[in-house]
Design a protein around this motif. Structure first.
Motif, PDB file in Angstrom:
ATOM      1  N   LYS A 125       2.168  -0.855  17.577  1.00 54.56           N
ATOM      2  CA  LYS A 125       1.871  -2.306  17.327  1.00 54.56           C
ATOM      3  C   LYS A 125       1.198  -2.694  18.434  1.00 54.56           C
ATOM      4  CE  LYS A 125       5.769  -4.524  16.787  1.00 54.56           C
ATOM      5  NZ  LYS A 125       7.150  -5.106  16.878  1.00 54.56           N
ATOM      6  N   ILE A 126       1.094  -2.337  19.579  1.00 57.46           N
ATOM      7  CA  ILE A 126       0.337  -2.658  20.815  1.00 57.46           C
ATOM      8  C   ILE A 126      -0.824  -2.249  20.656  1.00 57.46           C
ATOM      9  CG2 ILE A 126      -0.039  -2.420  23.214  1.00 57.46           C
ATOM     10  CD1 ILE A 126       3.298  -2.682  23.625  1.00 57.46           C
ATOM     11  N   THR A 127      -1.262  -1.057  20.336  1.00 58.13           N
ATOM     12  CA  THR A 127      -2.499  -0.475  20.134  1.00 58.13           C
ATOM     13  C   THR A 127      -3.233  -0.671  19.031  1.00 58.13           C
ATOM     14  OG1 THR A 127      -1.461   1.759  21.149  1.00 58.13           O
ATOM     15  CG2 THR A 127      -3.608   2.018  19.984  1.00 58.13           C
ATOM     16  N   TYR A 128      -2.524  -0.937  17.770  1.00 56.66           N
ATOM     17  CA  TYR A 128      -3.064  -1.172  16.368  1.00 56.66           C
ATOM     18  C   TYR A 128      -2.790  -2.537  16.089  1.00 56.66           C
ATOM     19  CZ  TYR A 128      -4.445   3.611  17.112  1.00 56.66           C
ATOM     20  OH  TYR A 128      -4.970   4.807  17.390  1.00 56.66           O
ATOM     21  N   PRO A 129      -2.911  -3.873  16.661  1.00 53.63           N
ATOM     22  CA  PRO A 129      -2.192  -4.942  16.376  1.00 53.63           C
ATOM     23  C   PRO A 129      -2.535  -5.432  14.582  1.00 53.63           C
ATOM     24  CG  PRO A 129      -3.689  -5.441  17.777  1.00 53.63           C
ATOM     25  CD  PRO A 129      -3.718  -4.010  17.801  1.00 53.63           C
ATOM     26  N   ASP A 130      -3.714  -4.938  14.186  1.00 49.91           N
ATOM     27  CA  ASP A 130      -4.169  -5.291  12.826  1.00 49.91           C
ATOM     28  C   ASP A 130      -3.611  -4.310  11.897  1.00 49.91           C
ATOM     29  OD1 ASP A 130      -5.328  -7.628  14.120  1.00 49.91           O
ATOM     30  OD2 ASP A 130      -7.213  -6.477  14.321  1.00 49.91           O
ATOM     31  N   HIS A 131      -2.999  -3.374  12.040  1.00 52.50           N
ATOM     32  CA  HIS A 131      -2.749  -2.654  11.346  1.00 52.50           C
ATOM     33  C   HIS A 131      -1.066  -2.430  10.752  1.00 52.50           C
ATOM     34  CE1 HIS A 131      -6.185  -0.474  12.934  1.00 52.50           C
ATOM     35  NE2 HIS A 131      -6.157   0.280  11.718  1.00 52.50           N
ATOM     36  N   PRO A 132      -0.843  -2.154   9.480  1.00 53.77           N
ATOM     37  CA  PRO A 132       0.657  -2.163   9.121  1.00 53.77           C
ATOM     38  C   PRO A 132       1.485  -1.322   9.823  1.00 53.77           C
ATOM     39  CG  PRO A 132      -0.793  -1.738   7.175  1.00 53.77           C
ATOM     40  CD  PRO A 132      -1.519  -2.055   8.594  1.00 53.77           C
ATOM     41  N   LEU A 133       2.734  -1.391  10.336  1.00 54.75           N
ATOM     42  CA  LEU A 133       3.468  -0.746  11.261  1.00 54.75           C
ATOM     43  C   LEU A 133       3.993   0.652  10.350  1.00 54.75           C
ATOM     44  CD1 LEU A 133       5.526  -3.397  13.014  1.00 54.75           C
ATOM     45  CD2 LEU A 133       3.607  -2.142  13.982  1.00 54.75           C
ATOM     46  N   PRO A 134       4.147   1.674  11.053  1.00 56.99           N
ATOM     47  CA  PRO A 134       4.671   2.618  10.539  1.00 56.99           C
ATOM     48  C   PRO A 134       6.015   2.672   9.957  1.00 56.99           C
ATOM     49  CG  PRO A 134       3.627   3.405  12.660  1.00 56.99           C
ATOM     50  CD  PRO A 134       3.520   1.921  12.380  1.00 56.99           C
ATOM     51  N   THR A 135       6.537   3.065   8.928  1.00 53.21           N
ATOM     52  CA  THR A 135       8.021   3.366   8.780  1.00 53.21           C
ATOM     53  C   THR A 135       8.332   4.698   8.485  1.00 53.21           C
ATOM     54  OG1 THR A 135       7.230   3.208   6.272  1.00 53.21           O
ATOM     55  CG2 THR A 135       7.515   0.890   7.170  1.00 53.21           C
ATOM     56  N   TRP A 136       9.934   4.641   8.433  1.00 53.86           N
ATOM     57  CA  TRP A 136      10.382   6.072   8.273  1.00 53.86           C
ATOM     58  C   TRP A 136      10.882   6.206   7.005  1.00 53.86           C
ATOM     59  CZ3 TRP A 136       9.909   9.848  11.270  1.00 53.86           C
ATOM     60  CH2 TRP A 136      10.406  11.267  10.962  1.00 53.86           C
ATOM     61  N   PRO A 137      10.791   7.390   6.552  1.00 52.75           N
ATOM     62  CA  PRO A 137       9.812   8.700   6.936  1.00 52.75           C
ATOM     63  C   PRO A 137       8.465   8.306   6.939  1.00 52.75           C
ATOM     64  CG  PRO A 137      10.916   9.213   4.895  1.00 52.75           C
ATOM     65  CD  PRO A 137      11.215   7.563   5.125  1.00 52.75           C
ATOM     66  N   LEU A 138       7.843   8.992   7.733  1.00 44.46           N
ATOM     67  CA  LEU A 138       6.485   8.972   7.541  1.00 44.46           C
ATOM     68  C   LEU A 138       5.865   9.512   6.412  1.00 44.46           C
ATOM     69  CD1 LEU A 138       5.278   9.864  11.289  1.00 44.46           C
ATOM     70  CD2 LEU A 138       5.353   7.590  10.402  1.00 44.46           C
ATOM     71  N   ASN A 139       4.768   9.085   5.989  1.00 44.21           N
ATOM     72  CA  ASN A 139       4.002   9.524   4.661  1.00 44.21           C
ATOM     73  C   ASN A 139       4.887   9.240   3.416  1.00 44.21           C
ATOM     74  OD1 ASN A 139       1.434  10.428   5.805  1.00 44.21           O
ATOM     75  ND2 ASN A 139       2.668  12.006   6.675  1.00 44.21           N
ATOM     76  N   ARG A 140       6.091   8.360   3.492  1.00 43.43           N
ATOM     77  CA  ARG A 140       6.848   8.211   2.308  1.00 43.43           C
ATOM     78  C   ARG A 140       5.802   7.477   1.160  1.00 43.43           C
ATOM     79  NH1 ARG A 140      12.484   4.736   1.787  1.00 43.43           N
ATOM     80  NH2 ARG A 140      12.354   4.584  -0.402  1.00 43.43           N
ATOM     81  N   ASP A 141       4.967   6.576   1.728  1.00 45.24           N
ATOM     82  CA  ASP A 141       4.215   5.621   0.810  1.00 45.24           C
ATOM     83  C   ASP A 141       3.434   6.759  -0.003  1.00 45.24           C
ATOM     84  OD1 ASP A 141       2.728   6.148   3.235  1.00 45.24           O
ATOM     85  OD2 ASP A 141       1.550   4.479   2.968  1.00 45.24           O
TER      86      ASP A 141
END
Length: 167
Positions: A125-141
């Motif tokens: 969130k700090i490093t990439y403030p303009d990106h959607p946050l990762p959700t668990w499990p990764l790559n589910r989307d």
């Protein structure tokens, strides 16, 4: 480009990503393959999993399915359990094996969230403030998109959401 350090070649627009455009997937994949050959000695001992995976993704997008599957299988066993399940789902999609794809999704969804994940999301969130946050499990989307767009080509399905809409 072939003289770049691994991270710059694989993770920045200075490397193969500058070639990642629709219709140029095979060129990007060939650049990665060439990079691995040219830099073989310098890459000894490096974790090449992401580089090999990205070449596989590009080959899949280019319609080079068997080569893509071979690359994805090459590094599968060195990955985390979540990444292995994502690889299994991707390979099942490429093989047009809906049953295996659904089984991989169920195993992925059953993974417990690791203790480190919440802190990683905060750093992201700090490093990439303009990106959607990762959700668990990764790559589910991505896996949900493969299911929703099962009969579409990989490049299109990779951009599908769970409702079958291409992003």
């Amino acid at each position: 480009m072939l003289a770049l350090p691994l991270h710059e070649f694989d993770q920045t627009p200075a490397g193969w990503r500058s070639l990642d455009a629709e219709g140029c997937e095979a060129v990007g994949a060939d650049a990665i393959a060439r990079y691995r050959v040219v830099n073989h000695e310098a890459l000894a001992g490096e974790d090449l999993g992401a580089l090999i995976w990205h070449e596989g993704q590009l080959r899949a997008a280019a319609g080079q399915t068997e080569a893509a599957i071979a690359l994805m299988l090459e590094g599968r066993d060195r990955e985390s359990e979540g990444d292995r399940l994502y690889a299994d789902a991707t390979i099942a999609f490429l093989r047009h094996d809906r049953e295996a794809l659904l089984a991989a999704r169920e195993r992925l969804l059953a993974l417990p969230q690791p203790e480190w994940f919440a802190a990683a999301v905060e750093r992201y969130k700090i490093t990439y403030p303009d990106h959607p946050l990762p959700t668990w499990p990764l790559n589910r989307d991505k896996v949900e998109g493969f299911i929703a767009c099962f009969d579409r080509p990989y490049r299109e399905a990779y951009g599908c959401d769970a409702q079958g809409n291409v992003k």
